[in-house]
Design an enzyme around this catalytic site. Structure first.
Site, PDB file in Angstrom:
ATOM      1  CG  ASP A 193      -2.039   1.117   1.420  1.00  0.00           C
ATOM      2  OD1 ASP A 193      -1.906   1.934   0.456  1.00  0.00           O
ATOM      3  OD2 ASP A 193      -2.252   1.037   2.384  1.00  0.00           O
ATOM      4  CG  HIS A 366      -4.741   4.088   3.457  1.00  0.00           C
ATOM      5  ND1 HIS A 366      -4.689   2.983   2.438  1.00  0.00           N
ATOM      6  CD2 HIS A 366      -6.246   4.700   3.254  1.00  0.00           C
ATOM      7  CE1 HIS A 366      -5.826   2.917   1.764  1.00  0.00           C
ATOM      8  NE2 HIS A 366      -6.604   3.850   2.259  1.00  0.00           N
TER       9      HIS A 366
END
EC number: 3.1.-.-
Length: 558
Positions: A193, A366
Site C-alpha cells: 500500500d 492507510h
C-alpha cells in the site's frame, strides 16, 4: 527453463491510480486473483456510473483461476466482483464481515451467494500449487487482512490497505508477530500500500478520533450531523458510542450507510444499544439536542445525503443555523471542488461546520511513512512492488525503500498489465497483458468506449444541431427541408438569422454535390457537416456536433 518454474504477478488495476485494485498470481496452470475492485469515473467520463478493470486476460485463462482472495470489504477492493463473476465461475474467499458485504451485492446482481467462502484470520486456503494465508491488519473497516501467497518459487505478501494502529477500537491490531515470522523465513516480494507514503510520521489512531467526538458532542447544544464514509465502520462505531454517551438517538441517511450498518450490526461488528438507532421518519418525535444524523456525502457527491441537505433538497432534514455539521473524512484527490461547494452551501445556511483541518475528526486508514518502514522492516522482502497509488506515490515508496537499503534494481515501479516474472534466482518485468478501464453505464458493461465518451464531451460542451432533409429516391430532388433543430447550442427563436443562414449553407452543400454528381448519402452528409461546421465556427467561434438526417421517399412514401 520451463514456464512451470516461474511465478508471475500481473496487476490489472490499482497502479498509477487509487482504486480498482486487482492483481493476479500465476504459477504454471494455477492462478488466483487478489482483490477485484472498482473506481469511480472522473469528470471526463460523462454518464458513467463506475469503472472496473479489463478482465480480458483472466477470461482467456479462466481454466487456471482457482479463486478470488479478498483483503477487505471496501468498494475499491470488492466492487467489481459481481461484474467479473457474470462471465467467470469461481469462488470468493474472504473474512466474515467482507463476506456479509459481498453477499449484499450478490443479492442485487442475482448471483449465487454460495460462491462466497468465509476464511478465518490465520487460516490458509490451498489453490493448486499456490496457497493463501490471511493475516490480520488494522484499517478503517473490521476484518481487514494482508494475504501471503506461497508458491514453489517463494512467498509474496499483499498488504492490502493497512496501518499500524496499536490502539484500534476493535482491539485487533496488525499482526506484526506473524508478519515478522514470515519475514524471518524469507519473503520473495512485497506488494505494498502506497496511499499515504507522502505523509511523514504515523497515522492518527482511530481512538483519538473517538475522543474528539466525545468532546465535541459534549459541547453541542443542538442537532449534530456527521458525514463519513459508509464503509468506515470503525468511525461509525465511534460516532454511535459518542451519541450514546450523551443519550442521543442516531438516524441513518444514505442507502449505503443503511446497508453497511445493518450488515455489520447483524454480524456483531458494531456495539449498539437496543434503542439507539431510529428511523429517519421518526426524527420529528425528538428534540434537536437528542439527535445525531449519520450521513453519507463526505466527497460532495451530487446525490448523497449531505449534499442534498446542503442544497436544501433533502426530503426529511432541513438544516438551520443551530445545526452542527461534522465532515469526518479527507478529500479524495479530484473531489476538492465538490467538497468546497458543499461546505460553502452549509456556510450559507449558517451551520457550524467542523472538518479535519479544524479538529481531529478523521484518521486515515492507510499507513504513513514510519508505518510503511515498519512493515518493510518486519518483512524484509527480496523484491518490492509499490502498489495502491499514483505514480508519484509509487516513486516515493521506492525512494523510502532505497533509503532502507533496498537495491533499486529489486524495486519494480509497474503499470497495470505488466507481467513481473520470478524465479528462485531472478526477477524482472517480462511483457504485458491487456489491462485498462471498462466503463459501466447503467446495465451496460464496456459498451461505452472512448468514441462514445468523446461524443458525450462534445455534446456537453458545444451542443447539437440536427439537419433534416428529404430527397426523392430516384431523381435526388430536394422535396423537403432543410429543417434545423438545435439542442444546447443556441436558442432558435433568438437566433433566427443564424438558423436561416445555416439553411442556406446546407442548400449550397446539396447543390455542390449535385453538380459533382455525388449521390452517396454518406458523402452528402459529410459535405453538409463540413460546410456547416465551417460557417458556424466563422460566425460564432463554436463547434457543435452536427448530425445530418437524410430521408429518401418513393412515390410519396418513405
Amino acid at each position: 527453463m520451463t514456464n512451470e518454474k516461474k511465478l508471475r504477478i500481473i496487476p490489472i488495476g490499482g497502479l498509477h491510480e487509487v482504486g480498482k485494485n486487482c492483481a493476479l498470481v500465476e504459477y504454471g496452470n494455477d492462478m488466483i486473483m487478489i482483490d477485484c475492485g472498482l473506481t469511480f469515473p472522473n469528470e471526463e467520463m460523462l454518464g458513467v456510473d463506475i469503472v472496473i478493470p479489463d478482465f480480458t486476460y483472466v477470461e482467456e485463462n479462466k481454466q487456471k483461476l482457482k479463486g478470488i482472495f479478498v483483503t477487505h470489504g471496501h468498494e475499491d477492493h470488492v466492487g467489481a466482483i459481481p461484474y467479473f463473476l457474470k462471465n467467470v465461475d469461481t469462488n470468493v474467499y474472504c473474512s466474515k464481515l467482507t463476506k456479509g458485504l459481498i453477499e449484499n451485492k450478490f443479492k442485487e446482481h442475482g448471483l449465487n451467494p454460495n460462491k462466497i467462502k468465509m476464511v478465518n484470520v490465520n487460516n490458509t486456503v490451498k489453490a493448486g500449487s499456490l496457497s493463501a494465508e490471511f493475516i490480520r491488519v488494522s484499517h478503517s473497516i473490521p476484518d481487514s487482512c494482508a494475504i501471503a501467497v506461497k508458491s514453489p518459487v517463494g512467498t509474496i505478501i499483499f498488504t492490502g490497505d493497512f496501518k499500524m494502529d496499536f490502539t484500534p477500537i476493535d482491539n485487533d491490531p496488525t499482526d506484526i508477530q506473524r508478519l515478522a515470522e514470515l519475514g524471518k523465513k524469507g519473503v520473495l516480494a512485497l506488494f505494498a500500500d502506497s496511499t499515504n507514503v507522502e505523509r511523514e510520521g504515523f497515522s492518527l489512531s482511530e481512538k483519538v478520533v473517538g475522543e474528539t467526538f466525545v468532546e465535541i458532542f459534549g459541547q453541542a447544544k443542538s442537532r449534530i450531523i456527521v458525514a463519513t464514509f459508509a464503509s468506515n465502520l470503525h468511525r461509525v462505531q465511534q460516532i454511535i458510542t459518542a451519541a450514546e454517551k450523551y443519550n442521543r438517538k442516531v438516524a441513518l441517511s444514505g442507502r449505503s450507510m443503511l446497508n453497511n450498518v445493518r450488515i455489520a450490526n447483524e454480524l456483531g461488528y458494531l456495539n449498539i444499544k437496543k434503542n439507539t438507532l431510529i428511523d429517519m421518519k421518526a426524527i420529528k418525535k425528538y428534540a434537536d439536542d437528542e439527535l445525531v444524523i449519520l450521513s453519507t456525502g463526505t466527497q460532495g457527491e451530487p446525490l448523497s445525503a449531505l449534499t442534498r441537505m446542503a442544497n436544501k433538497e433533502h426530503r426529511q432534514i432541513t438544516l438551520n443555523e443551530t445545526d452542527m455539521v461534522i465532515l469526518s473524512s479527507s478529500a479524495i484527490p479530484g473531489n476538492e471542488m465538490a467538497i468546497n461547494t458543499t461546505i460553502n452551501n452549509l456556510t450559507k445556511i449558517g451551520c457550524k461546520i467542523i472538518y479535519s483541518s479544524l479538529a481531529k475528526v478523521h484518521a486515515s486508514g492507510h499507513a504513513c511513512q514510519e508505518e510503511i518502514k515498519l512493515m518493510y522492516q518486519l518483512i524484509k522482502p527480496k523484491y518490492l512492488i509499490p502498489a495502491h497509488g499514483e505514480i508519484r506515490q509509487l516513486q516515493k515508496h521506492s525512494e523510502i525503500a532505497q533509503d532502507m537499503g533496498q537495491p533499486k534494481e529489486n524495486i519494480f515501479i509497474c503499470e497495470n498489465g505488466d507481467v513481473i516474472e520470478f524465479t528462485k534466482k531472478s526477477a524482472g518485468i517480462k511483457g504485458k497483458v491487456q489491462a485498462g478501464n471498462v466503463l459501466v453505464d447503467g446495465s451496460g458493461i464496456g459498451d461505452v468506449g472512448n468514441i462514445v465518451l468523446k461524443d458525450r464531451k462534445h455534446l456537453s460542451e458545444d451542443g447539437l444541431l440536427v439537419v433534416s432533409i428529404t430527397f426523392d429516391r430516384h431523381t435526388q430532388e430536394l422535396l423537403a427541408g432543410p429543417e434545423i433543430v438545435s439542442r444546447g447550442f443556441v436558442y432558435v427563436k433568438e437566433n433566427q438569422d443564424i438558423i436561416e443562414n445555416a439553411k442556406d449553407v446546407v442548400l449550397r452543400s446539396i447543390n455542390k454535390c449535385k453538380k459533382q454528381d455525388i449521390k452517396a448519402l454518406s458523402q452528402i452528409k459529410y459535405q453538409i457537416r463540413e460546410d456547416l461546421k465551417s460557417y458556424i465556427y466563422n460566425e460564432l467561434g463554436r463547434d457543435p456536433m452536427i448530425l445530418p438526417v437524410i430521408s429518401e421517399i418513393e412515390d410519396g412514401k418513405y
